[in-house]
Design a protein around this motif. Structure first.
Motif, PDB file in Angstrom:
ATOM      1  N   THR A  35       0.847  -1.187   0.000  1.00 30.52           N
ATOM      2  CA  THR A  35       0.000   0.000   0.000  1.00 30.52           C
ATOM      3  C   THR A  35       0.882   1.236   0.000  1.00 30.52           C
ATOM      4  N   SER A  36       0.470   2.245  -0.756  1.00 28.46           N
ATOM      5  CA  SER A  36       1.163   3.536  -0.717  1.00 28.46           C
ATOM      6  C   SER A  36       0.462   4.439   0.286  1.00 28.46           C
ATOM      7  N   ILE A  37       1.232   5.015   1.195  1.00 33.59           N
ATOM      8  CA  ILE A  37       0.659   5.942   2.169  1.00 33.59           C
ATOM      9  C   ILE A  37       1.377   7.283   2.066  1.00 33.59           C
ATOM     10  N   PRO A  38       0.686   8.381   2.384  1.00 34.93           N
ATOM     11  CA  PRO A  38       1.327   9.689   2.300  1.00 34.93           C
ATOM     12  C   PRO A  38       2.379   9.877   3.390  1.00 34.93           C
ATOM     13  N   SER A  54      -4.934   6.955  10.221  1.00 37.94           N
ATOM     14  CA  SER A  54      -5.968   6.372   9.372  1.00 37.94           C
ATOM     15  C   SER A  54      -7.336   6.849   9.847  1.00 37.94           C
ATOM     16  N   TRP A  75       8.203  -0.484   6.000  1.00 35.31           N
ATOM     17  CA  TRP A  75       8.057   0.711   5.171  1.00 35.31           C
ATOM     18  C   TRP A  75       9.409   1.149   4.635  1.00 35.31           C
ATOM     19  N   LEU A  83       6.050   4.464  11.604  1.00 34.89           N
ATOM     20  CA  LEU A  83       4.669   3.986  11.641  1.00 34.89           C
ATOM     21  C   LEU A  83       4.392   3.396  13.019  1.00 34.89           C
ATOM     22  N   GLY A 100      -6.846  12.934   7.224  1.00 32.88           N
ATOM     23  CA  GLY A 100      -6.058  12.017   8.042  1.00 32.88           C
ATOM     24  C   GLY A 100      -4.987  12.698   8.865  1.00 32.88           C
ATOM     25  N   LYS A 133      -5.988   1.986  15.122  1.00 31.04           N
ATOM     26  CA  LYS A 133      -5.683   2.969  14.092  1.00 31.04           C
ATOM     27  C   LYS A 133      -4.185   2.935  13.802  1.00 31.04           C
ATOM     28  N   THR A 136       1.290   7.679  11.572  1.00 32.75           N
ATOM     29  CA  THR A 136       2.601   7.864  10.954  1.00 32.75           C
ATOM     30  C   THR A 136       3.050   9.308  11.111  1.00 32.75           C
ATOM     31  N   GLU A 147       4.760  10.059  -1.104  1.00 33.95           N
ATOM     32  CA  GLU A 147       4.222   8.802  -0.609  1.00 33.95           C
ATOM     33  C   GLU A 147       5.348   7.799  -0.405  1.00 33.95           C
ATOM     34  N   VAL A 150       4.331   0.673   1.781  1.00 34.81           N
ATOM     35  CA  VAL A 150       4.242  -0.103   3.018  1.00 34.81           C
ATOM     36  C   VAL A 150       3.829  -1.527   2.654  1.00 34.81           C
TER      37      VAL A 150
END
Length: 196
Positions: A35-38, A54, A75, A83, A100, A133, A136, A147, A150
Protein backbone atom coordinates in the motif's frame (compact mmCIF):
# COMPACT_ATOMS: atom_id res chain seq x y z
CA UNK A 1 -23.18 -53.20 8.93
CA UNK A 2 -25.08 -49.91 9.28
CA UNK A 3 -22.95 -48.91 12.30
CA UNK A 4 -19.79 -49.44 10.25
CA UNK A 5 -21.13 -47.18 7.52
CA UNK A 6 -22.11 -44.52 10.06
CA UNK A 7 -18.61 -44.67 11.58
CA UNK A 8 -17.23 -43.00 8.43
CA UNK A 9 -18.75 -39.60 9.35
CA UNK A 10 -16.98 -39.06 12.70
CA UNK A 11 -13.79 -40.48 11.18
CA UNK A 12 -13.93 -37.94 8.34
CA UNK A 13 -14.59 -35.05 10.74
CA UNK A 14 -11.78 -36.29 13.02
CA UNK A 15 -9.33 -36.33 10.09
CA UNK A 16 -10.39 -32.81 9.07
CA UNK A 17 -9.85 -31.58 12.65
CA UNK A 18 -6.43 -33.24 12.75
CA UNK A 19 -5.43 -31.64 9.43
CA UNK A 20 -6.50 -28.21 10.73
CA UNK A 21 -4.29 -28.68 13.79
CA UNK A 22 -1.30 -29.72 11.65
CA UNK A 23 -1.73 -26.74 9.28
CA UNK A 24 -2.07 -24.40 12.26
CA UNK A 25 1.11 -25.74 13.90
CA UNK A 26 3.11 -24.97 10.77
CA UNK A 27 1.28 -21.66 10.24
CA UNK A 28 -0.15 -20.10 7.11
CA UNK A 29 1.54 -17.09 5.50
CA UNK A 30 -0.64 -14.97 3.23
CA UNK A 31 0.59 -13.13 0.16
CA UNK A 32 2.12 -9.77 1.22
CA UNK A 33 -0.01 -6.70 0.52
CA UNK A 34 1.52 -3.41 -0.62
CA UNK A 35 0.00 0.00 0.00
CA UNK A 36 1.16 3.54 -0.72
CA UNK A 37 0.66 5.94 2.17
CA UNK A 38 1.33 9.69 2.30
CA UNK A 39 4.43 11.02 4.02
CA UNK A 40 3.54 13.62 6.64
CA UNK A 41 5.76 16.69 6.23
CA UNK A 42 7.46 18.31 9.21
CA UNK A 43 9.14 21.72 9.11
CA UNK A 44 9.78 22.47 12.79
CA UNK A 45 10.90 19.75 15.17
CA UNK A 46 10.91 22.14 18.13
CA UNK A 47 7.13 22.08 18.36
CA UNK A 48 6.92 18.39 17.45
CA UNK A 49 6.18 16.91 14.06
CA UNK A 50 2.46 16.43 13.25
CA UNK A 51 1.03 12.93 13.05
CA UNK A 52 -1.12 11.41 10.32
CA UNK A 53 -3.73 8.81 11.21
CA UNK A 54 -5.97 6.37 9.37
CA UNK A 55 -9.50 7.75 9.23
CA UNK A 56 -11.11 4.30 9.35
CA UNK A 57 -10.56 1.88 12.23
CA UNK A 58 -9.09 -1.56 11.79
CA UNK A 59 -11.84 -3.52 13.58
CA UNK A 60 -11.03 -7.06 14.68
CA UNK A 61 -14.14 -9.14 15.62
CA UNK A 62 -14.31 -11.04 18.91
CA UNK A 63 -14.35 -14.36 17.01
CA UNK A 64 -10.71 -13.72 16.06
CA UNK A 65 -9.78 -14.69 19.63
CA UNK A 66 -9.66 -18.26 18.25
CA UNK A 67 -6.87 -17.25 15.86
CA UNK A 68 -3.24 -16.28 16.32
CA UNK A 69 -2.51 -13.59 13.71
CA UNK A 70 0.84 -11.82 13.42
CA UNK A 71 1.30 -8.79 11.17
CA UNK A 72 4.75 -7.74 10.00
CA UNK A 73 4.68 -4.21 8.55
CA UNK A 74 7.66 -2.74 6.69
CA UNK A 75 8.06 0.71 5.17
CA UNK A 76 10.60 2.11 2.72
CA UNK A 77 11.42 5.57 4.11
CA UNK A 78 12.35 4.42 7.59
CA UNK A 79 15.18 6.96 7.83
CA UNK A 80 12.65 9.79 7.43
CA UNK A 81 9.39 8.45 8.84
CA UNK A 82 7.85 6.06 11.34
CA UNK A 83 4.67 3.99 11.64
CA UNK A 84 2.77 2.88 14.70
CA UNK A 85 -0.47 1.27 15.89
CA UNK A 86 -2.69 2.65 18.64
CA UNK A 87 -6.00 1.65 20.18
CA UNK A 88 -9.13 3.38 18.92
CA UNK A 89 -10.53 5.84 19.81
CA UNK A 90 -7.42 8.05 19.86
CA UNK A 91 -6.70 10.46 22.74
CA UNK A 92 -9.14 13.36 23.04
CA UNK A 93 -8.24 16.17 20.66
CA UNK A 94 -6.13 13.89 18.45
CA UNK A 95 -8.86 12.73 16.08
CA UNK A 96 -7.90 12.86 12.39
CA UNK A 97 -9.50 15.35 10.02
CA UNK A 98 -10.87 14.33 6.62
CA UNK A 99 -7.30 14.27 5.25
CA UNK A 100 -6.06 12.02 8.04
CA UNK A 101 -4.02 14.74 9.78
CA UNK A 102 -4.07 15.40 13.51
CA UNK A 103 -2.95 18.32 15.67
CA UNK A 104 -1.03 15.94 17.95
CA UNK A 105 2.59 14.73 18.02
CA UNK A 106 4.05 11.28 18.73
CA UNK A 107 4.35 12.11 22.45
CA UNK A 108 0.55 12.25 22.72
CA UNK A 109 0.05 8.57 21.83
CA UNK A 110 0.51 5.23 23.60
CA UNK A 111 1.73 2.86 20.92
CA UNK A 112 0.73 -0.80 20.92
CA UNK A 113 3.35 -1.48 18.25
CA UNK A 114 5.89 0.63 16.38
CA UNK A 115 6.03 4.35 17.02
CA UNK A 116 8.54 7.16 16.68
CA UNK A 117 11.30 5.09 18.31
CA UNK A 118 11.03 2.29 15.73
CA UNK A 119 14.15 2.97 13.65
CA UNK A 120 14.57 -0.14 11.48
CA UNK A 121 11.54 0.31 9.22
CA UNK A 122 9.48 -2.62 10.49
CA UNK A 123 7.10 -3.53 13.28
CA UNK A 124 5.36 -6.68 14.44
CA UNK A 125 1.83 -6.75 15.80
CA UNK A 126 -0.13 -9.66 17.25
CA UNK A 127 -3.72 -8.98 16.21
CA UNK A 128 -6.27 -9.24 19.04
CA UNK A 129 -10.00 -8.39 19.03
CA UNK A 130 -10.54 -4.64 19.25
CA UNK A 131 -10.35 -1.42 17.24
CA UNK A 132 -7.06 0.05 16.07
CA UNK A 133 -5.68 2.97 14.09
CA UNK A 134 -2.46 3.31 12.13
CA UNK A 135 -0.44 6.45 12.73
CA UNK A 136 2.60 7.86 10.95
CA UNK A 137 4.90 10.84 11.20
CA UNK A 138 8.23 12.29 10.17
CA UNK A 139 11.61 11.96 11.86
CA UNK A 140 13.26 14.99 10.27
CA UNK A 141 12.45 18.61 9.41
CA UNK A 142 13.09 18.50 5.68
CA UNK A 143 9.46 19.33 4.98
CA UNK A 144 9.28 16.53 2.40
CA UNK A 145 6.00 15.06 1.25
CA UNK A 146 4.95 12.45 -1.27
CA UNK A 147 4.22 8.80 -0.61
CA UNK A 148 5.99 5.66 0.50
CA UNK A 149 5.40 1.94 0.03
CA UNK A 150 4.24 -0.10 3.02
CA UNK A 151 4.32 -3.92 2.87
CA UNK A 152 2.21 -6.02 5.23
CA UNK A 153 2.83 -9.76 5.70
CA UNK A 154 0.27 -11.82 7.60
CA UNK A 155 1.00 -15.11 9.35
CA UNK A 156 -1.91 -16.93 10.91
CA UNK A 157 -2.83 -20.08 12.76
CA UNK A 158 -5.14 -21.20 15.52
CA UNK A 159 -4.82 -19.93 19.07
CA UNK A 160 -2.85 -22.55 21.11
CA UNK A 161 -5.91 -23.25 23.29
CA UNK A 162 -8.04 -23.76 20.16
CA UNK A 163 -5.35 -26.10 18.76
CA UNK A 164 -5.42 -28.15 21.96
CA UNK A 165 -9.22 -28.40 22.01
CA UNK A 166 -9.37 -29.30 18.33
CA UNK A 167 -6.70 -31.95 18.86
CA UNK A 168 -8.70 -33.51 21.72
CA UNK A 169 -11.90 -33.44 19.62
CA UNK A 170 -10.04 -35.11 16.75
CA UNK A 171 -8.75 -37.92 18.98
CA UNK A 172 -12.20 -38.50 20.51
CA UNK A 173 -13.89 -38.58 17.09
CA UNK A 174 -11.34 -41.01 15.66
CA UNK A 175 -11.53 -43.21 18.75
CA UNK A 176 -15.34 -43.18 18.65
CA UNK A 177 -15.31 -43.99 14.95
CA UNK A 178 -12.95 -46.91 15.53
CA UNK A 179 -15.16 -48.24 18.31
CA UNK A 180 -18.22 -47.99 16.05
CA UNK A 181 -16.40 -49.79 13.25
CA UNK A 182 -15.44 -52.78 15.40
CA UNK A 183 -18.52 -52.61 17.63
CA UNK A 184 -20.07 -55.85 16.29
CA UNK A 185 -16.79 -57.76 16.72
CA UNK A 186 -16.41 -56.48 20.29
CA UNK A 187 -20.05 -57.33 21.04
CA UNK A 188 -19.66 -60.81 19.54
CA UNK A 189 -16.46 -61.49 21.50
CA UNK A 190 -18.19 -60.35 24.70
CA UNK A 191 -21.13 -62.65 24.09
CA UNK A 192 -18.81 -65.62 23.46
CA UNK A 193 -16.88 -64.79 26.63
CA UNK A 194 -20.08 -64.48 28.64
CA UNK A 195 -21.60 -67.67 27.29
CA UNK A 196 -18.31 -69.62 27.61
Amino acid sequence: MMIRILSVLPAAIGVICALLVVVSLFGLTLEPTRTSIPLVPCTDDNTGCPVGMSVEDLSVPTAFILLDIDLTIEWKEYDKSWLGIISSPPPSGCEPDSNGLTTCTADDFDFIAGGDEELDGSLEFNLKPGDYKFVTGSTDTSGFGGEQLVTTTTEMGLNPIAELLLGVVSILLLAGSGEMFVHEKILGAWKRFRDG
